[in-house]
Design a protein around this motif. Structure first.
Motif, PDB file in Angstrom:
ATOM      1  N   ASP A 160       0.837  -1.196   0.000  1.00 50.46           N
ATOM      2  CA  ASP A 160       0.000   0.000   0.000  1.00 50.46           C
ATOM      3  C   ASP A 160       0.875   1.250   0.000  1.00 50.46           C
ATOM      4  OD1 ASP A 160       0.096   1.141   3.060  1.00 50.46           O
ATOM      5  OD2 ASP A 160       0.257  -1.041   3.004  1.00 50.46           O
ATOM      6  N   LEU A 161       0.277   2.372  -0.386  1.00 45.86           N
ATOM      7  CA  LEU A 161       1.016   3.636  -0.476  1.00 45.86           C
ATOM      8  C   LEU A 161       0.052   4.787  -0.228  1.00 45.86           C
ATOM      9  CD1 LEU A 161       3.884   4.742  -1.193  1.00 45.86           C
ATOM     10  CD2 LEU A 161       3.016   5.125  -3.501  1.00 45.86           C
ATOM     11  N   SER A 162       0.496   5.769   0.563  1.00 45.00           N
ATOM     12  CA  SER A 162      -0.289   6.978   0.802  1.00 45.00           C
ATOM     13  C   SER A 162       0.666   8.137   1.056  1.00 45.00           C
ATOM     14  CB  SER A 162      -1.231   6.790   1.997  1.00 45.00           C
ATOM     15  OG  SER A 162      -0.493   6.552   3.184  1.00 45.00           O
ATOM     16  N   GLY A 163       0.119   9.367   1.028  1.00 46.01           N
ATOM     17  CA  GLY A 163       0.957  10.525   1.308  1.00 46.01           C
ATOM     18  C   GLY A 163       0.677  11.688   0.390  1.00 46.01           C
ATOM     19  N   ARG A 164       1.719  12.436   0.072  1.00 46.83           N
ATOM     20  CA  ARG A 164       1.607  13.609  -0.791  1.00 46.83           C
ATOM     21  C   ARG A 164       2.809  13.675  -1.716  1.00 46.83           C
ATOM     22  NH1 ARG A 164       5.387  17.112   0.167  1.00 46.83           N
ATOM     23  NH2 ARG A 164       6.416  17.212   2.214  1.00 46.83           N
ATOM     24  N   LEU A 165       2.646  14.417  -2.823  1.00 48.83           N
ATOM     25  CA  LEU A 165       3.711  14.579  -3.810  1.00 48.83           C
ATOM     26  C   LEU A 165       3.592  15.957  -4.417  1.00 48.83           C
ATOM     27  CD1 LEU A 165       5.941  13.568  -5.803  1.00 48.83           C
ATOM     28  CD2 LEU A 165       4.088  12.656  -7.214  1.00 48.83           C
ATOM     29  N   ASN A 166       4.708  16.654  -4.512  1.00 50.22           N
ATOM     30  CA  ASN A 166       4.736  17.964  -5.155  1.00 50.22           C
ATOM     31  C   ASN A 166       5.801  17.937  -6.251  1.00 50.22           C
ATOM     32  OD1 ASN A 166       3.926  20.993  -5.002  1.00 50.22           O
ATOM     33  ND2 ASN A 166       6.151  21.024  -5.113  1.00 50.22           N
ATOM     34  N   GLY A 226       9.985  23.984 -12.646  1.00 48.01           N
ATOM     35  CA  GLY A 226      10.653  25.252 -12.932  1.00 48.01           C
ATOM     36  C   GLY A 226      11.797  25.059 -13.902  1.00 48.01           C
ATOM     37  N   ASP A 227      12.832  25.890 -13.734  1.00 47.91           N
ATOM     38  CA  ASP A 227      13.997  25.758 -14.607  1.00 47.91           C
ATOM     39  C   ASP A 227      14.630  24.374 -14.473  1.00 47.91           C
ATOM     40  OD1 ASP A 227      13.630  28.339 -15.461  1.00 47.91           O
ATOM     41  OD2 ASP A 227      14.932  29.191 -13.918  1.00 47.91           O
ATOM     42  N   ARG A 228      14.519  23.796 -13.263  1.00 45.74           N
ATOM     43  CA  ARG A 228      15.000  22.434 -13.021  1.00 45.74           C
ATOM     44  C   ARG A 228      13.912  21.697 -12.248  1.00 45.74           C
ATOM     45  NH1 ARG A 228      19.765  19.595 -12.960  1.00 45.74           N
ATOM     46  NH2 ARG A 228      20.005  18.007 -11.355  1.00 45.74           N
ATOM     47  N   LEU A 229      13.482  20.563 -12.777  1.00 43.21           N
ATOM     48  CA  LEU A 229      12.381  19.849 -12.157  1.00 43.21           C
ATOM     49  C   LEU A 229      12.797  19.326 -10.786  1.00 43.21           C
ATOM     50  CD1 LEU A 229       9.850  17.604 -13.893  1.00 43.21           C
ATOM     51  CD2 LEU A 229      10.942  16.730 -11.827  1.00 43.21           C
ATOM     52  N   HIS A 230      11.912  19.530  -9.805  1.00 39.35           N
ATOM     53  CA  HIS A 230      12.173  19.065  -8.444  1.00 39.35           C
ATOM     54  C   HIS A 230      10.935  18.345  -7.926  1.00 39.35           C
ATOM     55  CE1 HIS A 230      12.595  19.133  -4.042  1.00 39.35           C
ATOM     56  NE2 HIS A 230      13.889  19.144  -4.266  1.00 39.35           N
ATOM     57  N   MET A 231      11.149  17.160  -7.370  1.00 39.71           N
ATOM     58  CA  MET A 231      10.063  16.369  -6.792  1.00 39.71           C
ATOM     59  C   MET A 231      10.268  16.258  -5.294  1.00 39.71           C
ATOM     60  SD  MET A 231       8.820  12.465  -7.696  1.00 39.71           S
ATOM     61  CE  MET A 231      10.227  11.692  -6.868  1.00 39.71           C
ATOM     62  N   ASP A 232       9.200  16.556  -4.537  1.00 44.98           N
ATOM     63  CA  ASP A 232       9.248  16.463  -3.085  1.00 44.98           C
ATOM     64  C   ASP A 232       8.072  15.594  -2.638  1.00 44.98           C
ATOM     65  OD1 ASP A 232      10.016  17.261  -0.313  1.00 44.98           O
ATOM     66  OD2 ASP A 232       8.025  18.172  -0.376  1.00 44.98           O
ATOM     67  N   ALA A 233       8.342  14.571  -1.836  1.00 42.90           N
ATOM     68  CA  ALA A 233       7.289  13.628  -1.465  1.00 42.90           C
ATOM     69  C   ALA A 233       7.440  13.222  -0.007  1.00 42.90           C
ATOM     70  CB  ALA A 233       7.328  12.388  -2.363  1.00 42.90           C
ATOM     71  N   ALA A 234       6.291  12.965   0.623  1.00 45.61           N
ATOM     72  CA  ALA A 234       6.227  12.357   1.949  1.00 45.61           C
ATOM     73  C   ALA A 234       5.247  11.189   1.833  1.00 45.61           C
ATOM     74  CB  ALA A 234       5.763  13.357   2.991  1.00 45.61           C
ATOM     75  N   LEU A 235       5.750   9.962   2.000  1.00 44.72           N
ATOM     76  CA  LEU A 235       4.951   8.768   1.734  1.00 44.72           C
ATOM     77  C   LEU A 235       4.905   7.864   2.962  1.00 44.72           C
ATOM     78  CD1 LEU A 235       6.395   7.888  -1.803  1.00 44.72           C
ATOM     79  CD2 LEU A 235       4.348   9.248  -1.281  1.00 44.72           C
ATOM     80  N   ASN A 236       3.844   7.062   3.012  1.00 41.65           N
ATOM     81  CA  ASN A 236       3.681   6.085   4.082  1.00 41.65           C
ATOM     82  C   ASN A 236       3.213   4.756   3.480  1.00 41.65           C
ATOM     83  OD1 ASN A 236       3.916   7.579   6.869  1.00 41.65           O
ATOM     84  ND2 ASN A 236       2.723   8.924   5.550  1.00 41.65           N
ATOM     85  N   THR A 237       3.781   3.663   4.003  1.00 42.91           N
ATOM     86  CA  THR A 237       3.375   2.322   3.604  1.00 42.91           C
ATOM     87  C   THR A 237       3.197   1.490   4.865  1.00 42.91           C
ATOM     88  OG1 THR A 237       4.515   2.402   1.469  1.00 42.91           O
ATOM     89  CG2 THR A 237       4.069   0.225   2.372  1.00 42.91           C
ATOM     90  N   ALA A 260      15.337  15.731  -6.090  1.00 44.04           N
ATOM     91  CA  ALA A 260      14.225  15.132  -5.356  1.00 44.04           C
ATOM     92  C   ALA A 260      14.547  15.066  -3.875  1.00 44.04           C
ATOM     93  CB  ALA A 260      13.923  13.725  -5.893  1.00 44.04           C
ATOM     94  N   THR A 261      13.495  15.125  -3.072  1.00 45.98           N
ATOM     95  CA  THR A 261      13.566  14.837  -1.642  1.00 45.98           C
ATOM     96  C   THR A 261      12.410  13.897  -1.321  1.00 45.98           C
ATOM     97  OG1 THR A 261      12.273  16.832  -1.147  1.00 45.98           O
ATOM     98  CG2 THR A 261      14.676  16.999  -0.994  1.00 45.98           C
ATOM     99  N   LEU A 262      12.672  12.933  -0.455  1.00 40.51           N
ATOM    100  CA  LEU A 262      11.662  11.935  -0.117  1.00 40.51           C
ATOM    101  C   LEU A 262      11.793  11.564   1.349  1.00 40.51           C
ATOM    102  CD1 LEU A 262       9.524   9.712  -0.706  1.00 40.51           C
ATOM    103  CD2 LEU A 262      11.421   8.229  -1.431  1.00 40.51           C
ATOM    104  N   ASP A 263      10.655  11.546   2.029  1.00 31.88           N
ATOM    105  CA  ASP A 263      10.570  11.053   3.408  1.00 31.88           C
ATOM    106  C   ASP A 263       9.550   9.918   3.391  1.00 31.88           C
ATOM    107  OD1 ASP A 263      10.383  10.574   6.077  1.00 31.88           O
ATOM    108  OD2 ASP A 263      10.038  12.636   6.676  1.00 31.88           O
ATOM    109  N   TRP A 264      10.033   8.680   3.546  1.00 35.45           N
ATOM    110  CA  TRP A 264       9.166   7.506   3.390  1.00 35.45           C
ATOM    111  C   TRP A 264       9.241   6.669   4.654  1.00 35.45           C
ATOM    112  CZ3 TRP A 264       9.814   3.258  -0.951  1.00 35.45           C
ATOM    113  CH2 TRP A 264       8.645   2.494  -1.001  1.00 35.45           C
ATOM    114  N   LYS A 265       8.083   6.376   5.220  1.00 35.13           N
ATOM    115  CA  LYS A 265       7.989   5.526   6.406  1.00 35.13           C
ATOM    116  C   LYS A 265       7.223   4.257   6.052  1.00 35.13           C
ATOM    117  CE  LYS A 265       8.362   9.157   9.891  1.00 35.13           C
ATOM    118  NZ  LYS A 265       8.849  10.156   8.929  1.00 35.13           N
ATOM    119  N   ILE A 266       7.781   3.104   6.445  1.00 35.43           N
ATOM    120  CA  ILE A 266       7.204   1.796   6.142  1.00 35.43           C
ATOM    121  C   ILE A 266       7.004   1.043   7.447  1.00 35.43           C
ATOM    122  CG2 ILE A 266       7.540  -0.364   4.886  1.00 35.43           C
ATOM    123  CD1 ILE A 266       9.443   1.207   3.015  1.00 35.43           C
ATOM    124  N   GLY A 267       5.790   0.523   7.649  1.00 39.73           N
ATOM    125  CA  GLY A 267       5.489  -0.162   8.901  1.00 39.73           C
ATOM    126  C   GLY A 267       6.208  -1.486   9.036  1.00 39.73           C
TER     127      GLY A 267
END
Length: 678
Positions: free
Chosen positions: A310-316, A320-331, A385-392
Motif C-alpha cells: 500500500d502507499l499513501s501521502g503527498r507529492l509535489n 521550474g527551470d530544473r524539475l524538483h520532486m518532493d514527497a512524503a509517503l507512508n506504507t 528530489a527529496t523523499l521522506d518515506w515511512k514503512i510499517g
C-alpha cells in the motif's frame, strides 16, 4: 392697445428646436444612409478597414482571405468572414493563433461597447486554434498586447451555435508538452447545448506519445462563463490517467482541485514521462487530488497500491527551470517482492523465478545475485528530489524487518539515502548510502550499522528455534567503491565488515554439529540433554575488504566448551565463497573430528562441506593405526586433547583485526590468520 402675452424668450426657442430637429433628422438620415449602404453592399468595402483596425487593437495581424460582410441585419450586426486569420506573435511555432474557413455570426451591437460581448448566433466551420507558451513561460499566444500589458482572450456569450471541424493545438515547452485535439461537432439552441462537448486527440509529453479524450459535461455553463464539469482520460506509456473536476472556465485549471486516478503496469513508467526516475514497480493504482499552482503540481491525499503493498501521502512536482520532486509517503506493509527493485531486481521475475533469475536479467553472470542494473546517471542529473518515506513492516517469511524510515535527497546527480533506519528482530539498523554520479564512475559508499540484536529471533525465520538461544549480535559494514552498478561498486570496494557477539547462550546442538564432536553430541543426545545451552563468551566475524575481496580478519568465537576459528575469503566480484571453520575443544573429547567445516560455492548457492580433506586424512590415519596396531588404536586419530586457547574478549568485542587478537593469557594468537586472502 394691449400686446400679446407671449414671453419675449419664446421666439428664439423655436428656431433652436427646429435646428435640433433638423440635426436629429440629419443624424437619423445619415445613420439610415449608412445602414442602407451597408445593407445593400453587405459592408464588403469595410474588409480592409476592418483588417487595419482589428490588427491595431490586437497588436497582431488579422486578415480575411475570402468573402467579408459587416452590416446591420436589420438591427443585429451580421459578421461573415471566409479565410479569417489571426496571426501569432513572431516567437510562436506556427503563424496563426486562429484560422477558420468560415465564420457567420449575429452580434448584439451595444455589447461591443458595454459589458461582455454577446453573440446571438454563431456558425463556425473549419476553425483551428494554436495555443502556445514561449520558452521562458512569460508570454502566450492567446494573450493580446505587449508582454506584461495584454489581456487574455475572453470568450463571448453565445445563444445559438453550430461548430464543426474545429482543431486545437497546445504547446508548453517548459514541460515540454504538445497536444493536437479535435473538437466534436457542437450544436446549441437558446443558449443550451443540451449534451456534452467532447474532444479527442494525441500528442507528446517529454517525448512520450499519448492520446486523450475529454468531455465537458456542463457546456451551457461554459457559454455563460460558469462552472464546467470536466472528464478527461489519457493513455501514455502503458498507463491510464483519469482527471475530473469543475473548472471556472473552459481553459482555466489554475488553483482548481482536480481528482486524478492513475493505473498501469509500472509506476516508474508513468513518472519516467516527466524524467523522474524511481525503482520499477509491479502493477499499481493511485488516486489523488491535484492542484496546479503556477509551475507547481501538488498531489495531496495520495492513496493506492503497487503490487501487494500500500502507499499513501503527498507529492509535489515543481516544473521550474530544473524539475524538483518532493514527497512524503507512508506504507503500512511492503511486500518483500515489491522491495526487490530497490536493489535493481525486476519484481515480476523475483516473484516468478527467484532472485538469481532476476539478477541474471540485469546482466549479471550465471549463478550471481548482485544486480548489474546500471544507475540512470543521465536522468539522475536532470532532476532533483527529496523523499521522506515511512514503512510499517516488510511482509516476508525470513526477513523480520519493520519500522523503516528513509530520507532521500537527490541533488544534481548525488543520491543520498541518509539515514535509512529500520528495526530487525528487536534490533535496530541505521545506514547511510551515498551514490555520487557526478564522479565517473560513480563514487559509492555503504555504511550500515546493526545494533545489538537477539540471534534467536533473527534466525527463527530460517528454522532455528529461539528457546535456549540468548546470544546477541551487533555489527557494521563500511565500504567505499566505484561503479554505476551495485555489483561494480562492491567489486571495487575496500573497507571493513565486522559482526560482534557479546556474552550469551546457544543450543548445544548447534555448537556440537559445527565442531563435529560426535562423541559429545551422541552422549548428550542419549542423556536427554540435547537442548542444554552452552555459553558464548565472545565472538567476532570480521572481514577486511580490499578491491572487492573480503578476507577473514578474524573469525573467532570463544565458548565455554570450544574455540571456533575461521579462515578464507569471499569475492563481491565473482561472488565465490571459500571459508573454513574449525572448532577446537577446551576439554578432552573422544570421537572428535577436529576438522574444518567449509563453506564454498557462491552467494546464490553456498554449500556446506563437512567431509573435508582433513577429516578424510584423519580417517586414513585411524585406519592405518587399526591395521598396524589394534582396532582400538584407530580411535586415537579422533581424540581431541582439549588444548584450545581461550580468547581475550577485549579485542574481540572491539572488532579488532586478526593481528590484535590475543589469548586469555595475553599472547598473540596464531590460529586466526593475517587478514588477507590466500
Amino acid at each position: 392697445m394691449r400686446t400679446s402675452p407671449a414671453s419675449p424668450a419664446a421666439s428664439p426657442a423655436r428656431p433652436a428646436l427646429r435646428w435640433a430637429a433638423r440635426i436629429l433628422l440629419a443624424v437619423i438620415g445619415v445613420v439610415f444612409a449608412i445602414w442602407l449602404v451597408l445593407f445593400i453592399t453587405k459592408g464588403r468595402f469595410l474588409k480592409h478597414p476592418f483588417e487595419r483596425v482589428a490588427s491595431s487593437l490586437a497588436d497582431r495581424k488579422i486578415s480575411v482571405a475570402g468573402d467579408f460582410q459587416l452590416y446591420f441585419a436589420p438591427l443585429r450586426i451580421k459578421f461573415l468572414a471566409e479565410g479569417l486569420r489571426v496571426a501569432n506573435p513572431g516567437w510562436a511555432g506556427r503563424p496563426d493563433l486562429f484560422a477558420a474557413r468560415r465564420i457567420d455570426a449575429r452580434i448584439a451591437p451595444l455589447s461591443l461597447i458595454f459589458g461582455r460581448r454577446h453573440i446571438y448566433t454563431l456558425d463556425l466551420d473549419g476553425g483551428s486554434a494554436d495555443l502556445e507558451w514561449d520558452a521562458p513561460h512569460r508570454s502566450n499566444t492567446w494573450t493580446f498586447g505587449k508582454p506584461g500589458s495584454g489581456k487574455p482572450l475572453e470568450l463571448p456569450r453565445v445563444d445559438r451555435a453550430t461548430i464543426t471541424g474545429t482543431r486545437i493545438r497546445y504547446v508548453d515547452p517548459r514541460m515540454p508538452l504538445t497536444a493536437d485535439l479535435e473538437v466534436d461537432p457542437i450544436v446549441s439552441k437558446d443558449a443550451r447545448i443540451g449534451k456534452a462537448v467532447a474532444l479527442h486527440g494525441d500528442g507528446t509529453l517529454r517525448d512520450t506519445p499519448f492520446r486523450v479524450t475529454a468531455r465537458l459535461l456542463s457546456p451551457d455553463a461554459t457559454i455563460g462563463r460558469g462552472e464546467n464539469a470536466l472528464e478527461l482520460r489519457a493513455w501514455a506509456a502503458n498507463n491510464v490517467i483519469d482527471v475530473s473536476g469543475k473548472l471556472p472556465s473552459i481553459s482555466d485549471i489554475e488553483g482548481v482541485p482536480l481528482h486524478v486516478r492513475a493505473q498501469g503496469r509500472d509506476l516508474s513508467e508513468l513518472l519516467g514521462i516527466i524524467d523522474v526516475v524511481i525503482p520499477q514497480t509491479r502493477r499499481y493504482t493511485l488516486t489523488s487530488q491535484l492542484v496546479k499552482d503556477g509551475t507547481d503540481y501538488r498531489f495531496t491525499g495520495l492513496a493506492g497500491r503497487f503490487g501487494n503493498s500500500d502507499l499513501s501521502g503527498r507529492l509535489n512536482i515543481a516544473n521550474g527551470d530544473r524539475l524538483h520532486m518532493d514527497a512524503a509517503l507512508n506504507t503500512r506493509q511492503l511486500d518483500i517482492i515489491d522491495a526487490a527493485p530497490f536493489i535493481g531486481y525486476n519484481p515480476d521475475i523475483v516473484a516468478a523465478k527467484g532472485a538469481v533469475a532476476a539478477a541474471a536479467a540485469t546482466g549479471a553472470g550465471p549463478r550471481r545475485v548482485l544486480p548489474d542494473a546500471r544507475l540512470p546517471v543521465a536522468a539522475m542529473q536532470r532532476f532533483d528530489a527529496t523523499l521522506d518515506w515511512k514503512i510499517g513492516v516488510i511482509r516476508s517469511r525470513n526477513v523480520p524487518v519493520q519500522n523503516i524510515a528513509l530520507k532521500l535527497v537527490l541533488d544534481h546527480g548525488r543520491l543520498a539515502l541518509s539515514p535509512l533506519t529500520f528495526s530487525m528482530a528487536r534490533g535496530n539498523v541505521a545506514s547511510d548510502l551515498i551514490f555520487d554520479t557526478r564522479q565517473r564512475p560513480s563514487a559509492v559508499s555503504y555504511d550500515i550499522r546493526l545494533a545489538r540484536t537477539p540471534m534467536g529471533q533473527l534466525l527463527a525465520g530460517y528454522g532455528v528455534a529461539q528457546s535456549g538461544t540468548t546470544g546477541t549480535i551487533q555489527g557494521r559494514l563500511k565500504l567505499e567503491g566505484r561503479g554505476d552498478t551495485i555489483h561494480d561498486s562492491l567489486a571495487s570496494a575496500s573497507g571493513r565488515i565486522a559482526v560482534v557477539m557479546p556474552r550469551g547462550t546457544l543450543w548445544t546442538q548447534n555448537a556440537q554439529l559445527a565442531e563435529l564432536d560426535i562423541g559429545t553430541f551422541v552422549t548428550k543426545m542419549f542423556q536427554g540433554k540435547l537442548k542444554k545451552p552452552i555459553e558464548i563468551n565472545c565472538g567476532l566475524v570480521g572481514f577486511t575488504v580490499r578491491n572487492g575481496t573480503a578476507a577473514a580478519d578474524p573469525i573467532l568465537i570463544d565458548t565455554s566448551k570450544n574455540v571456533v576459528t575461521g579462515r578464507g575469503a569471499f569475492s563481491f566480484d565473482s561472488e565465490a565463497i571459500d571459508i573454513a571453520f574449525r572448532a577446537d575443544g577446551k576439554k578432552f573429547s573422544l570421537f572428535s573430528g577436529q576438522s574444518p567445516v567449509s563453506v564454498r560455492g557462491n552467494f546464490a548457492h553456498p554449500t556446506l562441506d563437512v567431509i573435508s580433506p582433513q577429516l578424510i586424512g584423519r580417517a586414513g590415519v585411524g585406519l592405518g593405526l587399526a591395521v598396524v596396531a589394534t582396532p582400538a588404536a584407530g580411535l586415537l586419530a579422533f581424540v581431541d586433547i582439549g588444548d584450545a586457547k581461550s580468547a581475550a574478549c577485549g579485542p574481540v568485542l572491539a572488532g579488532a583485526s586478526a593481528a590484535a587478537q590475543r589469548t586469555s593469557k595475553g599472547k598473540p594468537r596464531d590460529d586466526v590468520g593475517i587478514g588477507k586472502a590466500h
